[in-house]
Write an enzyme that holds these catalytic residues in place. Structure first.
Site, short mmCIF file in Angstrom:
data_model
loop_
_atom_site.label_atom_id
_atom_site.label_comp_id
_atom_site.label_asym_id
_atom_site.label_seq_id
_atom_site.Cartn_x
_atom_site.Cartn_y
_atom_site.Cartn_z
N LYS A 122 0.80 -1.23 0.00
CA LYS A 122 0.00 0.00 0.00
C LYS A 122 0.82 1.28 0.00
O LYS A 122 0.29 2.38 -0.01
CB LYS A 122 -0.98 -0.02 1.18
CG LYS A 122 -2.15 -0.97 0.93
CD LYS A 122 -2.92 -1.26 2.21
CE LYS A 122 -3.32 -2.70 2.32
NZ LYS A 122 -2.33 -3.53 3.05
N CYS A 166 17.60 2.69 -38.25
CA CYS A 166 17.91 1.59 -37.32
C CYS A 166 19.09 0.78 -37.83
O CYS A 166 19.04 0.26 -38.95
CB CYS A 166 16.68 0.69 -37.16
SG CYS A 166 17.06 -0.88 -36.36
N CYS A 190 18.07 -3.00 -38.84
CA CYS A 190 17.15 -3.35 -39.93
C CYS A 190 17.93 -3.89 -41.14
O CYS A 190 19.07 -3.50 -41.38
CB CYS A 190 16.33 -2.12 -40.34
SG CYS A 190 14.84 -1.88 -39.33
N HIS A 206 11.04 -4.56 -37.93
CA HIS A 206 11.40 -3.63 -36.85
C HIS A 206 10.29 -3.49 -35.80
O HIS A 206 10.58 -3.23 -34.62
CB HIS A 206 11.71 -2.26 -37.47
CG HIS A 206 12.23 -1.25 -36.49
ND1 HIS A 206 13.55 -1.20 -36.10
CD2 HIS A 206 11.61 -0.24 -35.82
CE1 HIS A 206 13.72 -0.21 -35.23
NE2 HIS A 206 12.57 0.38 -35.04
N ASN A 233 17.96 -7.87 -23.53
CA ASN A 233 17.56 -6.69 -22.76
C ASN A 233 16.45 -6.05 -23.56
O ASN A 233 16.67 -5.59 -24.67
CB ASN A 233 18.71 -5.70 -22.61
CG ASN A 233 19.82 -6.23 -21.72
OD1 ASN A 233 19.56 -6.96 -20.77
ND2 ASN A 233 21.06 -5.88 -22.03
N SER A 264 19.49 -0.17 -26.26
CA SER A 264 19.65 1.08 -26.98
C SER A 264 18.98 1.07 -28.35
O SER A 264 19.04 2.03 -29.07
CB SER A 264 21.14 1.42 -27.10
OG SER A 264 21.88 0.28 -27.48
N HIS A 304 14.68 -2.45 -32.17
CA HIS A 304 14.56 -3.57 -33.11
C HIS A 304 14.63 -4.88 -32.30
O HIS A 304 15.48 -5.01 -31.43
CB HIS A 304 15.70 -3.51 -34.14
CG HIS A 304 15.48 -4.42 -35.31
ND1 HIS A 304 15.06 -3.97 -36.54
CD2 HIS A 304 15.55 -5.77 -35.41
CE1 HIS A 304 14.91 -5.00 -37.36
NE2 HIS A 304 15.20 -6.10 -36.68
N HIS A 358 15.82 -7.87 -30.78
CA HIS A 358 17.12 -8.54 -30.80
C HIS A 358 17.56 -8.93 -29.40
O HIS A 358 17.06 -8.42 -28.41
CB HIS A 358 18.19 -7.64 -31.43
CG HIS A 358 18.64 -6.52 -30.53
ND1 HIS A 358 17.87 -5.40 -30.27
CD2 HIS A 358 19.78 -6.35 -29.80
CE1 HIS A 358 18.51 -4.59 -29.44
NE2 HIS A 358 19.67 -5.14 -29.13
N GLN A 378 21.31 -10.72 -27.28
CA GLN A 378 22.76 -10.78 -27.37
C GLN A 378 23.28 -12.12 -26.87
O GLN A 378 22.58 -12.84 -26.16
CB GLN A 378 23.39 -9.68 -26.51
CG GLN A 378 23.06 -8.27 -26.94
CD GLN A 378 23.97 -7.25 -26.25
OE1 GLN A 378 25.19 -7.40 -26.27
NE2 GLN A 378 23.37 -6.25 -25.64
N HIS A 419 20.20 -20.08 -18.60
CA HIS A 419 21.27 -20.69 -17.82
C HIS A 419 21.40 -22.15 -18.20
O HIS A 419 20.42 -22.89 -18.14
CB HIS A 419 21.00 -20.52 -16.31
CG HIS A 419 21.51 -19.22 -15.76
ND1 HIS A 419 21.16 -18.73 -14.53
CD2 HIS A 419 22.37 -18.31 -16.29
CE1 HIS A 419 21.78 -17.58 -14.32
NE2 HIS A 419 22.51 -17.29 -15.37
N HIS A 477 17.43 -23.83 -18.01
CA HIS A 477 16.20 -23.06 -17.77
C HIS A 477 16.41 -21.62 -18.21
O HIS A 477 17.54 -21.19 -18.46
CB HIS A 477 15.81 -23.12 -16.29
CG HIS A 477 16.87 -22.62 -15.36
ND1 HIS A 477 17.95 -23.40 -14.98
CD2 HIS A 477 17.05 -21.43 -14.73
CE1 HIS A 477 18.73 -22.71 -14.16
NE2 HIS A 477 18.22 -21.51 -14.01
O1 LIG Z 1 25.28 -4.04 -25.34
P1 LIG Z 1 24.29 -2.92 -25.19
O2 LIG Z 1 22.88 -3.31 -25.54
O3 LIG Z 1 24.72 -1.65 -25.85
O4 LIG Z 1 24.33 -2.60 -23.62
C1 LIG Z 1 23.43 -3.09 -22.66
O5 LIG Z 1 23.65 -4.47 -22.35
C2 LIG Z 1 24.92 -4.81 -21.78
C3 LIG Z 1 24.89 -6.28 -21.39
O6 LIG Z 1 23.89 -6.58 -20.46
C4 LIG Z 1 25.25 -3.94 -20.55
O7 LIG Z 1 26.57 -4.17 -20.16
C5 LIG Z 1 25.06 -2.45 -20.85
O8 LIG Z 1 25.23 -1.70 -19.66
C6 LIG Z 1 23.64 -2.22 -21.42
O9 LIG Z 1 23.44 -0.85 -21.72
#
Ligand SMILES: O=P(O)(O)O[C@H]1O[C@H](CO)[C@@H](O)[C@H](O)[C@H]1O
Ligand SMILES: O=P(O)(O)O[C@H]1O[C@H](CO)[C@@H](O)[C@H](O)[C@H]1O
Lengths: 348, 348
Positions: free
Chosen positions: B29, B51, B54, B113, B153, B161, B164, B166, B168, B281, B296
């Site tokens: 609350k 972008c 793209c 995109h 992310n 950033s 699009h 994606h 990593q 992981h 997982h």
């Molecule tokens: O690689 P990017 O998308 O530019 O960066 C992003 O992911 C990375 C991996 O988690 C981090 O280290 C960066 O701080 C984050 O801004």
């Protein structure tokens, strides 16, 4: 310093947690096209009628703050921990939980709404330190409180919901993860060397010089070799003491001085009211002896390149481990090049 | 479930890391007067000329993306890790570092995109899974690569950033902290029970029901008992496998289906393109056997109360340990009450 490491991706070892951090020194040239934060200008009003931390104002609980002139503490109106949690130990197969008792407090650093630590007088910061000392001792000697976490979240970007200068204290019955990690390392070293690992580390850093930010008779501020946040810093007392309650009068003053100097540098870095979370790590209050422990304070500031671009600890960092771009030495160098006078007070 | 815990501050134990999380169910609350985020509306352009992800566009490196139609991966132009780091082992007293080799890649999920996982077709998500599989196997069999971290992310609030669609992949020679923690726990349990701790946990959760979000023939999505982030979730294969490379064709499809369902729920929760970091992981690729490991995927989403109010992991969380307000059961209940159709596609 092995200078080859300045240009090579590498890992550094944190002697206090036993964990590694990934350093990518070659990556500082990465352009930033992502989210930017609002830059914060300094507050000017000494009193804000709508601030629930200003003297005389009413809080959400309906209670009224006294007309305080010195640091003022009270029990958090929205405490995460409560003193009267019933005792529950729950285990059902792989599900395991237990109730947790605690007391959460808010510490207003000053009645003046417009201030922050770098803008406060050393004698007024000393009063904050005395308040931390008193709270650590009082909470710590309360039945069922075995650990006291003193911290400050500064800036909206750090989840701080009110700009009035203040910090928090969460105290509780169990000993938190981060403290347990450090306890293990302090203890291992103590058993081998009968010395505080931080005393030996401090000696080595003072010798090396390149990560030292400030030094006075009783304290050193430095960027630890294993810093995670871009401008992470540590304040370490020269004397091997276990908790803030052991500070002498002259140590309190030296601590206030170094706190002011470090936070001025921070504000000057991007000419902004520099956000961070800071916290004090010290011994549990469970009545055990911890001769190996060495009290210290850390600052975790999120800003990386400017007042608006921060470091995100996300994907890789959450799933694998922390990563940073600039090295600890580069961060120290940048801070050391800055003026010792707060930018808002510099005559132009 | 011990219902008393629903109203009592308590700690829950994470069976995979051996760490505790503080839960404050009474604290939902609390009014929020702090920072709010921008709410994100869905993108509409299928192609953005500015972008760098793209098809056909030029990247910062000067390279041009092919006119890809399927998931497309390439080496990150601003890799944190490099394949040719010289071997350095550095130790000087308490300073310890070592060089780290690695390869960082970007995986575009779709040429379109405007899409995100919840808006993609199951058959197209299956192609992303096949790409993860291929990358895990190729990177994992590269000399000097002993661990492959696949992650996404999503959303500016998570440091992403570019909108699009994606993810990593960061792969490296050493095995990261979070994996080492889990390895210990998987192994301890395996030695005692000759069973995967996650298989047994899954059985118990399916029995209990209250934290289950989705289930199909091969996968379960649930809120783990020890969830840290407000709407944290886990996707676990029913079959005890160690890595994504072991998925059968029908498991790949079932994985894609559950990924789509979970992320639709997420978007529907606050009718926004829901931000998170997700990650897989699985076992290291160092050639060792890890029969105890159970592959997982986890989702760590920051939003707490609305599209604009997030949970901050700051002061207490950084210095002591994680804390949450709503319980895992409350989070599961909220997600389970939502429609299975994406809010942007619901006929009104
Ligand atoms: O690689 P990017 O998308 O530019 O960066 C992003 O992911 C990375 C991996 O988690 C981090 O280290 C960066 O701080 C984050 O801004
Ligand atoms: O207590 P506050 O200032 O409202 O809340 C802030 O600090 C707490 C302790 O670090 C965090 O749990 C919250 O997420 C954060 O917003």
């Amino acid at each position: 310093m092995n200078t080859q490491l300045n240009n090579t991706p590498h890992r550094r070892y944190n002697i206090l947690t036993g964990e590694w951090i990934l350093v990518s020194p070659h990556r500082t040239k990465r352009p930033w096209q992502g989210k930017t934060e609002e830059s914060k200008t300094l507050k000017t009003e000494k009193y804000d009628p709508s601030c629930y931390l200003c003297p005389g104002n009413e809080r959400t609980s309906g209670e009224k703050n006294p007309d305080y002139k010195e640091p003022y503490s009270f029990v958090n109106d929205f405490s995460s921990l409560l003193p009267d949690a019933p005792k529950i130990d729950f285990q059902d197969g792989l599900l395991k939980a237990e109730s947790e008792k605690g007391i959460c407090k808010v510490v207003c650093f000053s009645p003046d709404h417009s201030l922050t630590l770098p803008l406060m007088k050393v004698e007024d910061i000393t009063k904050v330190i005395k308040m931390w000392k008193k709270e650590y001792q009082e909470l710590g000697s309360t039945e069922g409180i075995n650990y006291v976490q003193i911290f400050e979240n500064k800036g909206a970007i750090m989840g701080c919901s009110n700009p009035h200068p203040h910090g928090q204290i969460w105290s509780q019955s169990s000993i938190p993860t981060e403290i347990l990690k450090k306890s293990t390392r302090f203890k291992d070293y103590w058993e081998q060397h009968k010395r505080s690992i931080l005393s030996d580390y401090l000696e080595q850093e003072l010798e090396a010089g390149e990560r030292i930010l400030e030094e006075n008779d009783h304290f050193v501020a430095l960027i630890p070799y294993w810093a995670v946040w871009p401008f992470e810093a540590m304040i370490i007392p020269k004397r091997h003491i276990q908790h803030i309650g052991q500070l002498s009068e002259s140590e309190e003053k030296a601590y206030a001085e170094i706190l002011k100097k470090l936070t001025i540098k921070y504000d000057n870095l991007f000419e902004t009211s520099f956000p961070y979370s800071s916290g004090i790590h010290q011994i549990p209050t469970d009545g055990e002896e911890y001769p190996e422990w060495h009290f210290h304070m850390s600052f975790y500031p999120p800003l990386l390149r400017s007042a608006t671009v921060k470091k995100f600890m996300v994907g890789y960092e959450m799933f694998a481990g922390p990563q940073r771009d600039i090295t600890a030495e580069q961060a120290a160098k940048r801070l050391n090049e800055l003026s010792e006078t707060h930018y808002s007070e510099a005559s132009s």
